[in-house]
Design a protein around this motif. Structure first.
Motif, mmCIF file in Angstrom:
data_model
loop_
_atom_site.group_PDB
_atom_site.id
_atom_site.type_symbol
_atom_site.label_atom_id
_atom_site.label_comp_id
_atom_site.label_asym_id
_atom_site.label_seq_id
_atom_site.Cartn_x
_atom_site.Cartn_y
_atom_site.Cartn_z
ATOM 1 N N PHE A 139 -6.699 -0.726 -5.413
ATOM 2 C CA PHE A 139 -6.204 -1.861 -5.883
ATOM 3 C C PHE A 139 -5.628 -1.886 -7.212
ATOM 4 C CE2 PHE A 139 -8.997 -4.176 -2.441
ATOM 5 C CZ PHE A 139 -8.197 -3.944 -1.571
ATOM 6 N N PRO A 140 -4.673 -2.057 -7.716
ATOM 7 C CA PRO A 140 -4.047 -2.178 -8.899
ATOM 8 C C PRO A 140 -4.856 -3.566 -9.825
ATOM 9 C CG PRO A 140 -2.257 -2.076 -7.788
ATOM 10 C CD PRO A 140 -3.473 -2.544 -6.915
ATOM 11 N N PRO A 141 -4.912 -3.611 -11.142
ATOM 12 C CA PRO A 141 -4.288 -2.387 -12.120
ATOM 13 C C PRO A 141 -4.975 -1.214 -12.029
ATOM 14 C CG PRO A 141 -5.426 -4.259 -13.326
ATOM 15 C CD PRO A 141 -5.614 -4.655 -12.059
ATOM 16 N N PHE A 142 -4.440 -0.116 -12.628
ATOM 17 C CA PHE A 142 -5.086 1.259 -12.545
ATOM 18 C C PHE A 142 -4.430 1.856 -13.881
ATOM 19 C CE2 PHE A 142 -4.534 5.760 -12.083
ATOM 20 C CZ PHE A 142 -5.761 6.189 -11.931
ATOM 21 N N VAL A 157 -9.683 8.408 0.004
ATOM 22 C CA VAL A 157 -10.529 7.864 -1.000
ATOM 23 C C VAL A 157 -9.954 6.468 -1.536
ATOM 24 C CG1 VAL A 157 -10.409 8.241 -3.524
ATOM 25 C CG2 VAL A 157 -10.758 10.043 -2.225
ATOM 26 N N PHE A 158 -10.928 5.456 -1.906
ATOM 27 C CA PHE A 158 -10.607 4.100 -2.375
ATOM 28 C C PHE A 158 -10.723 4.186 -3.932
ATOM 29 C CE2 PHE A 158 -12.100 -0.108 -3.100
ATOM 30 C CZ PHE A 158 -10.726 -1.047 -3.152
ATOM 31 N N ILE A 159 -9.975 3.450 -4.744
ATOM 32 C CA ILE A 159 -10.227 3.270 -6.016
ATOM 33 C C ILE A 159 -10.055 1.682 -6.239
ATOM 34 C CG2 ILE A 159 -9.402 3.617 -8.358
ATOM 35 C CD1 ILE A 159 -8.295 6.654 -7.331
ATOM 36 N N PRO A 192 0.734 -1.105 -0.009
ATOM 37 C CA PRO A 192 -0.111 0.054 0.063
ATOM 38 C C PRO A 192 0.772 1.205 0.020
ATOM 39 C CG PRO A 192 -0.755 -1.568 1.594
ATOM 40 C CD PRO A 192 0.276 -2.113 0.884
ATOM 41 N N GLU A 193 1.872 1.165 0.766
ATOM 42 C CA GLU A 193 3.000 2.323 0.768
ATOM 43 C C GLU A 193 3.639 2.735 -0.594
ATOM 44 O OE1 GLU A 193 1.961 0.720 4.579
ATOM 45 O OE2 GLU A 193 3.134 -0.091 2.940
ATOM 46 N N HIS A 220 -14.917 -1.026 -9.400
ATOM 47 C CA HIS A 220 -14.152 -1.882 -10.332
ATOM 48 C C HIS A 220 -14.553 -1.321 -11.793
ATOM 49 C CE1 HIS A 220 -13.943 -5.204 -7.339
ATOM 50 N NE2 HIS A 220 -12.727 -5.469 -7.930
ATOM 51 N N ARG A 221 -13.673 -1.143 -12.773
ATOM 52 C CA ARG A 221 -13.678 -0.730 -14.190
ATOM 53 C C ARG A 221 -14.490 0.588 -14.466
ATOM 54 N NH1 ARG A 221 -11.626 -5.115 -16.699
ATOM 55 N NH2 ARG A 221 -11.810 -7.084 -15.635
#
Length: 200
Positions: free
Chosen positions: A69-72, A86-88, A47-48, A110-111
């Motif tokens: 959470f990758p991928p991004f 924020v969470f993505i 995470p860091e 997601h997506r």
């Protein structure tokens, strides 16, 4: 043209056309974004380390409460502004040349695709990039598979249901769903089960 000048150009709502200094700067930034996202997406990162890479991508330090959470994917990166906590979720695509702002406490499913660039309708204008920002308020919940188009604002506390295509502004404290997204109801009085059914 340097990156800061290009970001200012986009924030002023100005187009970018091939063969210009702005376009050359855009290509340079795009390749940097590809390099950073390739590192982010091709192996496990703590995470860091994810926060470090996303800070490099955006050019601004991210809050310790930020999580991804990758991928991004991003083809620019330098016009993303992310608030606190924020969470993505995985497999999101941010086309941020026109500017993407995400308020504190928001959740991105997601997506999700956030697209801030349009193109000219005429064939001879098709390669020009026309920016318009996306602004996501505080505590917004965007469900899986949502597409948000250029120039859209989503108000505080709103919920965008899974699979929606957002073509116009979303009012605060509202639920929208569908293609194109339309108002369903206010979140006031919704049960937890109703909210879960909206966003999954």
């Amino acid at each position: 043209m340097n990156t800061e000048e290009l970001v200012a150009h986009f924030r002023a709502g100005k187009s970018v056309t091939p063969g210009t200094a702005e376009y050359e700067a855009l290509l340079r930034c795009s390749h940097e974004a590809m390099r950073i996202t390739a590192e982010l997406n091709t192996a496990y990162r703590s995470p860091e380390r994810i926060r470090e890479l996303m800070s490099q991508l955006t050019g601004t330090p991210l809050d310790a409460g930020f999580a991804l959470f990758p991928p991004f994917y991003s083809d620019f990166g330098k016009n993303i502004r992310i608030g606190k906590n924020v969470f993505i979720n995985a497999c999101c695509c941010f086309q941020d040349q026109g500017g993407i702002t995400i308020g504190d406490g928001s959740l991105i499913g997601h997506r999700v695709v956030l697209a801030t660039i349009n193109h000219g309708f005429l064939p001879e204008e098709r390669s020009s990039c026309r920016p318009a920002p996306i602004v996501i308020g505080r505590n917004v919940w965007i469900g899986s598979g949502v597409i948000v188009l250029p120039g859209i604002s989503i108000g505080d506390n709103a919920i965008v249901a899974a699979g929606a295509v957002v073509t116009r502004d979303v009012a605060a404290d509202s639920v929208v769903a569908g293609t194109p997204a339309r108002f369903i109801r206010s979140i006031t009085g919704m049960t937890a089960q109703e909210k879960q059914a909206c966003t999954a």
